[in-house]
Design a protein around this motif. Structure first.
Motif, PDB file in Angstrom:
ATOM      1  N   GLU A  93     -22.961 -23.299  38.105  1.00  0.00           N
ATOM      2  CA  GLU A  93     -23.111 -21.880  37.719  1.00  0.00           C
ATOM      3  C   GLU A  93     -24.190 -21.687  36.647  1.00  0.00           C
TER       4      GLU A  93
ATOM      5  N   ASN B 193     -22.418 -24.288  48.899  1.00  0.00           N
ATOM      6  CA  ASN B 193     -21.472 -24.402  47.793  1.00  0.00           C
ATOM      7  C   ASN B 193     -20.413 -25.433  48.163  1.00  0.00           C
TER       8      ASN B 193
ATOM      9  N   THR C  39     -19.961 -20.632  40.714  1.00  0.00           N
ATOM     10  CA  THR C  39     -21.128 -20.868  41.578  1.00  0.00           C
ATOM     11  C   THR C  39     -21.133 -19.928  42.780  1.00  0.00           C
TER      12      THR C  39
END
Ligand code: UDP
Ligand code: MG
Length: 347
Positions: free
Chosen positions: A30, A57, A64
């Protein structure tokens, strides 16, 4: 001079790819995403080809997903694959490669350790006719000495164990042509060592040297225990050398056993049979542990066969953003198909 392992190819120069896909596997990144987003957006601005960004991801526990979804909402060139859990870097990268629709595909990390400007040099090699252009690290900036030494040893060991043609100091940062990727995508093994697999696929390959930057933020997702496990996966999924080593060790132990037997018989004939308890114990325990280690190594291979035999998918996709279907053909495929259809309708 090329090494004897290198195959001679006659390069076929070509124009720029119609579309370039950037594949970025990420797990708990993130903090890196805003920096990555700024860098990739500015990189795409002066790119001579149509870009596409595939963000994978890989089961992140932080924000994120939220950040990449926002990015995809703002930019239709950005596509997101959200995996159902963490599958590990190699499988996350595989998922990204499966969904990439470009004629040339570049695999990068989310932490910008591999400078994006190197991709221009890679594209130049692609135009010369190379199908794989791997980034080769001349220097690794800002990494602890232990990481540098272990990485140095890793690449040399892998070259010995896995494949002599495996380039040293080259990670997964590389450009792959569509032709090569189509070959790579046919390899669906569970235990993946992508660099070795790309070497196996072949095609003309070359290196572009670069200096590896420190991580822009956050910490490595490859601590020492993961590096060791990755090295073990690479060694056992690509080579039967550990099994061959066992055979050689077994032979050495056998020769020692014969030597001991000769000495025992000689001692018996000379009437000296009581001493020798210590050496007997030493040999027994060494052999015992050698047998157990050997069974363990064989067990690792059997375990791999067991996992492959289950035939499970490599990964599961929980959600996608800006993606129509995984089988979306590349622009070149579409053009070729359209040309074929026109010819058929004319014929
Ligand atoms: N990564 C991933 N899944 C994992 C571990 C790592 O997708 O289980 C991603 C990570 O977010 C990064 C890339 O793989 O984008 C390489 O990881 P990292 O930079 O931590 O490795 P290093 O460069 O330190 O070897
Ligand atoms: Mg990294």
């Amino acid at each position: 001079m090329p090494s004897p392992e290198e195959v001679l190819h006659i390069l076929r120069p070509r124009c720029h790819p119609i579309r370039l896909s950037l594949v970025v596997p990420m797990c708990n990144e993130e903090a890196a995403i805003p920096i990555l987003r700024a860098a990739v957006t500015s990189f795409m601005r002066d790119l001579p080809v149509e870009p596409e960004v595939i963000l994978v991801n890989d089961g992140s526990a932080d924000a994120t997903l939220v950040k990449v979804a926002e990015w995809a909402a703002d930019d239709p060139r950005v596509k997101v694959i959200h995996l159902s859990r963490n599958f590990g870097h190699q499988i996350a990268a595989t998922a990204g490669l499966d969904y990439a629709t470009g004629d040339a595909i570049v695999l990068i990390d989310a932490d910008l350790q591999d400078p994006l400007c190197v991709i221009h040099e890679m594209l130049e090699c692609y135009r010369q006719g190379y199908d794989v252009v791997y980034g080769q690290r001349e220097a690794r900036e800002g990494e602890p000495a232990f990481k540098r030494i272990s990485a140095w040893a890793f690449y040399r060991l892998m070259r010995t164990i896995v494949d002599r043609r495996l380039p040293v100091d080259a990670g997964d940062f590389r450009l792959i042509s569509r032709e090569c990727l189509d070959g790579l995508r046919q390899m669906r093994e569970q235990h993946r060592f992508l660099r070795g697999m790309v070497t196996w696929v072949g095609y003309p390959q070359c290196a572009v040297k670069y200096r590896r930057n420190p991580r822009v933020t956050g910490s490595t997702k490859y601590p020492v225990h993961k590096m060791l496990s990755f090295a073990w996966t690479a060694a056992t999924s690509f080579s039967i050398l550990p099994l061959q080593i066992i055979i050689v060790l077994g032979m050495i132990a056998g020769l020692c056993g014969i030597e001991e037997a000769i000495r025992a018989v000689a001692a018996l004939l000379a009437g000296r049979t009581v001493p020798g308890w210590t050496s007997l114990m030493v040999v027994t325990s060494i052999l015992g542990s050698a047998v157990l280690i050997s069974i363990g190594i064989v067990g690792q291979y059997v375990g791999k066969i067991y996992e492959e035999s289950k035939g499970r998918p490599l990964y599961l996709v929980a959600r996608t953003f800006n993606i129509a279907s995984p089988a979306e053909p590349s622009p070149r495929d579409r053009a070729a198909r359209a040309a074929g259809e026109t010819r058929e309708s004319q014929g």
